[in-house]
Motif scaffolding. Structure first.
Motif, PDB file in Angstrom:
ATOM      1  N   ILE A   1       0.802  -1.220   0.000  1.00  0.00           N
ATOM      2  CA  ILE A   1       0.000   0.000   0.000  1.00  0.00           C
ATOM      3  C   ILE A   1       0.838   1.275   0.000  1.00  0.00           C
ATOM      4  O   ILE A   1       0.349   2.347  -0.346  1.00  0.00           O
ATOM      5  CB  ILE A   1      -0.972  -0.006   1.190  1.00  0.00           C
ATOM      6  CG1 ILE A   1      -2.107   0.981   0.938  1.00  0.00           C
ATOM      7  CG2 ILE A   1      -0.240   0.295   2.505  1.00  0.00           C
ATOM      8  CD1 ILE A   1      -3.266   0.821   1.884  1.00  0.00           C
ATOM      9  N   SER A   2       2.113   1.191   0.367  1.00  0.00           N
ATOM     10  CA  SER A   2       2.946   2.397   0.385  1.00  0.00           C
ATOM     11  C   SER A   2       3.578   2.705  -0.971  1.00  0.00           C
ATOM     12  O   SER A   2       4.261   3.715  -1.123  1.00  0.00           O
ATOM     13  CB  SER A   2       4.059   2.261   1.431  1.00  0.00           C
ATOM     14  OG  SER A   2       4.912   1.167   1.113  1.00  0.00           O
ATOM     15  N   ALA A   3       3.341   1.858  -1.969  1.00  0.00           N
ATOM     16  CA  ALA A   3       3.921   2.082  -3.298  1.00  0.00           C
ATOM     17  C   ALA A   3       3.281   3.304  -3.960  1.00  0.00           C
ATOM     18  O   ALA A   3       2.086   3.560  -3.775  1.00  0.00           O
ATOM     19  CB  ALA A   3       3.721   0.857  -4.183  1.00  0.00           C
TER      20      ALA A   3
ATOM     21  N   GLU B   1      -3.416   3.702   4.952  1.00  0.00           N
ATOM     22  CA  GLU B   1      -3.481   2.696   6.012  1.00  0.00           C
ATOM     23  C   GLU B   1      -4.861   2.629   6.652  1.00  0.00           C
ATOM     24  O   GLU B   1      -5.355   1.540   6.970  1.00  0.00           O
ATOM     25  CB  GLU B   1      -2.419   3.006   7.075  1.00  0.00           C
ATOM     26  CG  GLU B   1      -2.333   1.980   8.186  1.00  0.00           C
ATOM     27  CD  GLU B   1      -1.851   0.619   7.729  1.00  0.00           C
ATOM     28  OE1 GLU B   1      -2.201  -0.383   8.384  1.00  0.00           O
ATOM     29  OE2 GLU B   1      -1.123   0.554   6.708  1.00  0.00           O
ATOM     30  N   ALA B   2      -5.508   3.788   6.822  1.00  0.00           N
ATOM     31  CA  ALA B   2      -6.847   3.795   7.408  1.00  0.00           C
ATOM     32  C   ALA B   2      -7.835   3.048   6.513  1.00  0.00           C
ATOM     33  O   ALA B   2      -8.678   2.275   6.991  1.00  0.00           O
ATOM     34  CB  ALA B   2      -7.318   5.232   7.624  1.00  0.00           C
TER      35      ALA B   2
ATOM     36  N   GLN C   1     -11.738  -5.514   7.214  1.00  0.00           N
ATOM     37  CA  GLN C   1     -12.893  -5.986   7.950  1.00  0.00           C
ATOM     38  C   GLN C   1     -13.943  -6.628   7.046  1.00  0.00           C
ATOM     39  O   GLN C   1     -14.809  -7.348   7.515  1.00  0.00           O
ATOM     40  CB  GLN C   1     -13.533  -4.812   8.718  1.00  0.00           C
ATOM     41  CG  GLN C   1     -12.598  -4.150   9.706  1.00  0.00           C
ATOM     42  CD  GLN C   1     -12.027  -5.141  10.705  1.00  0.00           C
ATOM     43  OE1 GLN C   1     -12.771  -5.922  11.302  1.00  0.00           O
ATOM     44  NE2 GLN C   1     -10.721  -5.111  10.883  1.00  0.00           N
ATOM     45  N   ASN C   2     -13.843  -6.349   5.755  1.00  0.00           N
ATOM     46  CA  ASN C   2     -14.827  -6.911   4.820  1.00  0.00           C
ATOM     47  C   ASN C   2     -14.229  -6.938   3.432  1.00  0.00           C
ATOM     48  O   ASN C   2     -14.428  -6.030   2.643  1.00  0.00           O
ATOM     49  CB  ASN C   2     -16.116  -6.090   4.824  1.00  0.00           C
ATOM     50  CG  ASN C   2     -17.178  -6.702   3.932  1.00  0.00           C
ATOM     51  OD1 ASN C   2     -17.069  -7.856   3.531  1.00  0.00           O
ATOM     52  ND2 ASN C   2     -18.194  -5.934   3.623  1.00  0.00           N
TER      53      ASN C   2
END
Length: 356
Positions: A105-107, A226-227, A234-235
């Protein structure tokens, strides 16, 4: 909860138990039951949670809903402590696929994110190699198998492809239109489900499993943080079930169609036909991207017309035709609106060569 979800189709004419439409082949439930037997455990509880009657396992034409597939998958992953549901020679503990998403995700771009995802997948599941390849304007995510997965082969390969595609769509918040899908096994009895599982031409009996798409998607920036990742974990079912309506590459695709096919893109019907979408879908998706077909047409035609006026000796009539106008009068009228000058005045005032 993990990112991983085995495949679940989301559209079919058949209903199932009031839980939505049934489109997921029973073959994938049979694969989960096979995994239970492999681990020496009883699948009865998982089947009950998903409201799947045991008798359905013996009906090769049976289908279940996406919700049922989610429920049996979640139950099986936790009971077996294996997000891969028996595909590989070792378990993937609960949270493994979430870890892959977190590492990606940080890419800054989708290309780097997918490269990381594929590389890390090889570290946790060496039975297969998932690789991102590019050649010209084509991108391919390919799976190389390193062992015989037997009865779980179809379930594994299709699930991994659906999962990485779902993650990619989520990361850039965009539908990624596939050009085609390659699968290295014969067409199964439930092949009709593949038109829902993969909204693209599917070829069976290929050398390797792969999905092929436009390489320009790889340049898109990631739109998640990240959030958002915490919320998604969760889904994760929408990653593999729901199709994204937005296509962030559509504006570029429309521009390319207008540039390459000026004589075939006078109206929305012509553009939509070239892009294999309906005119209504074309207008809606462009609107979601903050664009319109008319604005894009004006932009492309203006750029093309200015280029021809400044670089060539083509007569105004030929410039109008090459820029996508049906006649010279409409071109002159539009060009004067853009620049405040006629094409001839613009060419003359900018020191370009005069028309022959």
């Amino acid at each position: 909860m993990p990112v991983a979800r085995p495949i679940a189709a989301s559209a079919s004419p058949t209903s199932a138990r009031g839980m939505g439409v049934a489109a997921t082949p029973i073959a994938f439930v049979q694969a989960i039951v096979f995994a239970y037997h492999r681990y020496g455990k009883d699948p009865a509880g998982a089947l009950q949670k998903a409201q799947i009657a045991p008798d359905l396992l013996h009906d090769s034409q049976a289908r279940i809903t996406a919700l049922q597939m989610e429920r049996i998958s979640d139950a099986a992953m936790q009971e077996l402590d294996d997000e891969a549901l028996g595909w590989f020679s070792r378990r993937l503990p609960w949270g493994s696929y979430g870890m892959l998403a977190r590492a990606s995700i940080s890419a800054p771009t989708l290309q780097l994110a997918l490269s990381r995802w594929c590389r890390h997948h090889g570290l946790i599941a060496p039975d297969i190699t998932v690789a991102l390849e590019t050649a010209g304007d084509t991108a391919t995510i390919r799976i190389t198998e390193h062992r015989n997965m037997g009865a779980l082969r179809e379930f594994c390969l299709v699930s991994v492809l659906r999962n990485v595609l779902g993650v990619a769509c989520w990361l850039v918040d965009s539908r990624i239109a596939l050009r085609c899908v390659h699968l290295p096994f014969a067409a199964p009895a439930h092949r009709s489900a593949y038109s829902v599982l993969f909204p693209a031409p599917t070829q069976f009996g290929c050398t390797q499993a792969a999905i092929i798409f436009d390489a320009r998607y790889l340049d898109l920036p990631l739109r998640r943080d990240e959030a958002a990742l915490q919320q998604m974990l969760q889904n994760a079912l929408p990653l593999t079930v729901l199709q994204y309506r937005r296509d962030r590459l559509l504006v570029q695709q429309v521009r390319q169609a207008l540039l390459q096919h000026p004589s075939d893109t006078h109206n929305a019907e012509g553009v939509a036909h070239l892009l294999n979408v309906s005119p209504r879908t074309l207008h809606r998706q462009l609107r979601e991207e903050g664009a319109s077909l008319q604005t894009l047409k004006d932009s492309v035609r203006r750029e093309r017309a200015i280029d021809l006026l400044l670089r060539t000796h083509k007569p105004i009539k030929q410039v109008a035709q090459a820029a996508g106008f049906q006649n010279e009068k409409s071109f002159i009228r539009a060009f004067k609106t853009w620049s405040g000058q006629t094409p001839a005045e613009f060419r003359r005032n900018n020191g370009a060569p005069a028309s022959l």
